[in-house]
Design an enzyme around this catalytic site. Structure first.
Site, PDB file in Angstrom:
ATOM      1  CB  CYS A   1      34.258 109.868 105.276  1.00 25.08           C
ATOM      2  SG  CYS A   1      35.888 110.924 106.326  1.00 25.08           S
ATOM      3  CB  ALA A   2      28.360 110.455 103.949  1.00 24.57           C
ATOM      4  CB  ALA A   3      30.326 108.559  99.233  1.00 24.74           C
ATOM      5  N   PRO A   4      29.897 104.928 100.325  1.00 25.39           N
ATOM      6  CG  PRO A   4      29.722 103.318 100.171  1.00 25.39           C
ATOM      7  CD  PRO A   4      30.755 104.119 100.507  1.00 25.39           C
ATOM      8  N   GLY A   5      27.338 105.563 101.491  1.00 26.11           N
ATOM      9  CA  GLY A   5      26.568 106.298 102.222  1.00 26.11           C
ATOM     10  C   GLY A   5      25.246 104.755 103.347  1.00 26.11           C
TER      11      GLY A   5
ATOM     12  CG  ASP B   1      32.665 111.194 100.228  1.00 22.77           C
ATOM     13  OD1 ASP B   1      32.716 110.565 100.808  1.00 22.77           O
ATOM     14  OD2 ASP B   1      33.711 110.544  99.490  1.00 22.77           O
TER      15      ASP B   1
ATOM     16  CB  CYS C   1      35.933  98.168 107.463  1.00 26.86           C
ATOM     17  SG  CYS C   1      36.580  98.795 106.275  1.00 26.86           S
TER      18      CYS C   1
END
Length: 458
Positions: free
Chosen positions: A273-277, A297, A396
């Site tokens: 779930c890469a973005a925003p990266g 993503d 997070c």
């Protein structure tokens, strides 16, 4: 009002690191008919502080305003713009310690121009009453007596958090630590900058540049590439550091998640779930031009931003973006990787100091939905891990139900995976008794974050 009603962000910086202050001022012109001046750095900081602080302290400010009305129905029926003006005035008087006469005068003028003469009179009466109470050190406070629910409600008002969060934190942390956490969430956030080693920029180079800009800073105690700044982020952005790819804004807690992944040159790594990266780019910089990070993503626009940033930071040669839902992508069984990072969608309860608006956008019911999604994504991510490979699950969040409990449930479903303790990858302060990574906002003065390193049997 745009933050509360329209989902705008509470900071005048967008995810590209560009100032959005101009857009917001243009919106004010269009919607209220005011002519606005360009904001200099000092004014931009003040506007950001007032907006962020007013959003952050919303529950407490509403309590004060309601107390001054002595009529809850009148408070409840107040028009939204008038309420925002009163909140801003209360925040400036109570939390910013600005000169009371200036605050009253400015907000009365604002109410008269934005609404009507009578609204200005009301703002004048309410704010003058508040100033008088503050001068006498007799601001109203909610009653802390009563059962656990009543105490949680009172604490939620005093420290301006949703009641469900306060009750949850008291349950998991105890009242004293819950209060310390709320104090941290309400304090001015600090930001970290990561020197971009892929462009040959060392931390020492970044420190030299910050000294030239006269931006106060301190080096990270935990990561060699990171520098922490409390103020002066606008100066860094306007100097073009982010645009030129010299550094990124990234919290050390996120950098330590990358330490748990431990990316090495030559490896194939999937960021699910890469973005925003931010983590994608940091992992790519570790590869030193050898290997590949596959950034998956569901959001095409944010992947485009990731590609642009990768070019600026000189790591585009080792990043391949894939626009897809991870759960659909794994059905094709096209990829098996050395390491897989699932930085899962979560409640964000670890980053409330930076995201003033986030506490009001989350509900307890959202947690249940998120836990189901986290389980689905973990199952999907595990398919991409080759025998002997590593799966890192991170959030997070500081909530155990999103963290340890999700990992334990995953291990029951996937007995071919086991925990690889993170003590070899991060400082001992961040290692839990079960061998997971955890940054505690109160103890570590960083954003809250969690990561588990899981190894697939060979």
């Amino acid at each position: 009002m745009r933050i509360e009603l329209g989902g705008a962000f509470a900071d005048l910086l967008n995810e590209k690191g560009k100032g959005s202050g101009g857009n917001e001022m243009a919106y004010v012109e269009r919607s209220l008919g005011f002519r606005t001046h360009d904001l200099d750095d000092r004014d931009l900081r003040l506007v950001t502080d007032i907006v962020g602080g007013t959003i952050r302290w919303r529950r407490y400010l509403d309590y004060l305003i309601c107390s001054l009305f002595h009529d809850e129905s009148m408070f409840r029926s107040m028009e939204p713009l008038l309420l925002q003006i009163l909140r801003i005035g209360c925040y400036e008087i109570v939390k910013l310690d600005m000169p009371p006469y200036a605050v009253v005068d400015e907000n009365v003028r604002l109410a008269k121009v934005a609404l009507r003469h009578g609204a200005g009179n009301m703002v004048n009466a309410i704010l003058r009453k508040l100033v008088s109470l503050k001068d006498r050190n007799s601001l109203p406070l909610p009653n802390m007596e009563g059962n656990d629910r009543a105490q949680a409600r009172a604490l939620a008002t005093i420290y301006s958090h949703p009641v469900w969060m306060v009750r949850r934190w008291i349950k998991y942390l105890g009242q004293e630590r819950a209060i310390r956490l709320m104090v941290w969430n309400n304090s001015d956030p600090s930001f970290s900058l990561r020197a971009n080693c892929a462009k040959g920029i060392t931390r020492a180079d970044l420190v030299t540049q910050l000294n030239v800009l006269k931006v106060p800073h301190e080096v990270s105690l935990h990561l060699d590439d990171f520098v922490r700044v409390k103020t002066g982020l606008q100066a860094v952005i306007q100097a073009g550091f982010l645009k030129e790819g010299l550094c990124s804004v990234q919290d050390e807690s996120a950098g330590l998640v990358v330490s748990v992944v431990d990316p090495q040159p030559g490896e194939n790594i999937v960021d699910c779930c890469a973005a925003p990266g931010g983590k994608t780019l940091y992992m790519a910089s570790h590869l030193k031009g050898q290997g590949m990070v596959y950034a998956i993503d569901i959001n095409k626009g944010r992947l485009r931003i990731l590609n642009e940033t990768a070019k600026r930071q000189n790591v585009d040669g080792v990043i391949t973006t894939i626009h897809n839902d991870l759960r659909a992508f794994v059905d094709k069984k096209l990829l098996k990787s050395d390491k897989v990072l699932l930085d899962a969608p979560c409640s964000g309860l670890g980053v409330l100091s930076k995201r003033a608006d986030l506490r009001w956008n989350k509900r307890l019911e959202d947690l249940e939905q998120l836990k189901n999604l986290q389980d689905e994504l973990l199952d999907a991510a595990s398919i991409l891990v080759k025998p002997g490979g590593v799966l890192v699950y991170s959030t997070c969040s500081i909530d155990p139900e999103e963290n340890e409990e999700r990992v334990q449930a995953f291990l029951l479903r996937h007995p071919d995976f086991s925990v690889d303790p993170v003590d070899k990858y991060v400082p001992a302060d961040f290692v839990t008794e079960h061998g997971f990574y955890f940054s505690d906002p109160v103890e570590n003065s960083l954003d809250g974050a969690f990561a588990a390193r899981l190894v697939r049997g060979s």
